[in-house]
Design a protein around this motif. Structure first.
Motif, mmCIF file in Angstrom:
data_model
loop_
_atom_site.group_PDB
_atom_site.id
_atom_site.type_symbol
_atom_site.label_atom_id
_atom_site.label_comp_id
_atom_site.label_asym_id
_atom_site.label_seq_id
_atom_site.Cartn_x
_atom_site.Cartn_y
_atom_site.Cartn_z
ATOM 1 N N LYS A 46 -25.578 23.974 -28.079
ATOM 2 C CA LYS A 46 -24.823 25.129 -27.566
ATOM 3 C C LYS A 46 -25.669 25.957 -26.619
ATOM 4 C CE LYS A 46 -21.586 25.538 -31.413
ATOM 5 N NZ LYS A 46 -21.171 26.323 -32.585
ATOM 6 N N ILE A 47 -26.957 26.126 -26.949
ATOM 7 C CA ILE A 47 -27.863 26.867 -26.068
ATOM 8 C C ILE A 47 -27.980 26.141 -24.730
ATOM 9 C CG2 ILE A 47 -30.286 27.529 -25.705
ATOM 10 C CD1 ILE A 47 -30.429 27.997 -28.780
ATOM 11 N N ALA A 48 -28.144 24.819 -24.790
ATOM 12 C CA ALA A 48 -28.269 24.033 -23.562
ATOM 13 C C ALA A 48 -27.001 24.114 -22.725
ATOM 14 C CB ALA A 48 -28.595 22.579 -23.901
ATOM 15 N N GLU A 49 -25.848 24.053 -23.391
ATOM 16 C CA GLU A 49 -24.575 24.106 -22.678
ATOM 17 C C GLU A 49 -24.358 25.468 -22.010
ATOM 18 O OE1 GLU A 49 -20.098 22.663 -23.657
ATOM 19 O OE2 GLU A 49 -21.006 24.007 -25.117
ATOM 20 N N ASP A 53 -26.292 26.143 -14.553
ATOM 21 C CA ASP A 53 -26.859 24.961 -13.902
ATOM 22 C C ASP A 53 -28.071 25.286 -13.042
ATOM 23 O OD1 ASP A 53 -25.036 23.337 -15.130
ATOM 24 O OD2 ASP A 53 -23.712 23.167 -13.386
ATOM 25 N N ASP A 54 -28.063 26.451 -12.377
ATOM 26 C CA ASP A 54 -29.167 26.767 -11.477
ATOM 27 C C ASP A 54 -30.458 27.129 -12.211
ATOM 28 O OD1 ASP A 54 -28.124 29.153 -12.407
ATOM 29 O OD2 ASP A 54 -28.304 30.207 -10.508
ATOM 30 N N SER A 55 -30.395 27.333 -13.535
ATOM 31 C CA SER A 55 -31.615 27.633 -14.277
ATOM 32 C C SER A 55 -32.166 26.412 -15.014
ATOM 33 C CB SER A 55 -31.373 28.771 -15.284
ATOM 34 O OG SER A 55 -30.582 28.321 -16.360
ATOM 35 N N LEU A 56 -31.480 25.273 -14.881
ATOM 36 C CA LEU A 56 -31.924 24.065 -15.560
ATOM 37 C C LEU A 56 -33.026 23.378 -14.767
ATOM 38 C CD1 LEU A 56 -28.464 22.564 -16.594
ATOM 39 C CD2 LEU A 56 -30.027 23.906 -17.993
ATOM 40 N N THR A 57 -33.888 22.692 -15.479
ATOM 41 C CA THR A 57 -34.935 21.912 -14.837
ATOM 42 C C THR A 57 -34.359 20.550 -14.472
ATOM 43 O OG1 THR A 57 -36.630 23.003 -16.155
ATOM 44 C CG2 THR A 57 -37.217 20.893 -15.151
ATOM 45 N N VAL A 58 -34.392 20.229 -13.191
ATOM 46 C CA VAL A 58 -33.881 18.949 -12.729
ATOM 47 C C VAL A 58 -34.993 17.920 -12.887
ATOM 48 C CG1 VAL A 58 -32.947 17.695 -10.761
ATOM 49 C CG2 VAL A 58 -32.368 20.090 -11.095
ATOM 50 N N HIS A 59 -34.667 16.807 -13.538
ATOM 51 C CA HIS A 59 -35.670 15.767 -13.714
ATOM 52 C C HIS A 59 -34.970 14.418 -13.870
ATOM 53 C CE1 HIS A 59 -34.740 15.469 -18.019
ATOM 54 N NE2 HIS A 59 -34.654 16.762 -17.993
#
Length: 67
Positions: A46-49, A53-59
């Motif tokens: 739930k925290i991840a959801e 999107d702009d604060s997520l680490t893209v990898h």
């Protein structure tokens, strides 16, 4: 600890596991429905959801995260 740090910590822990029984148990969690998952995993999902999107680490690779 940020969500990214929690994920990295979990990835490191799983990567270093050598106990086949524990690995089988973790693999079994993948097959559970949301209602059957442990509360702590549901909370993390739930925290991840909730993260924008702009604060997520893209990898694309765990190696990239661990650098």
């Amino acid at each position: 600890m940020t969500i990214e740090q929690k994920k990295i910590s979990l990835i490191n822990w799983i990567t270093n596991l050598e106990d086949e029984v524990v690995l089988d148990q973790i693999a079994g969690i993948q097959k559970l429905s949301l209602d059957d998952l442990p509360d702590s995993i549901v909370e993390l999902l739930k925290i991840a959801e909730a993260e924008p999107d702009d604060s997520l680490t893209v990898h694309t690779s765990v190696r990239d995260i661990l650098k």
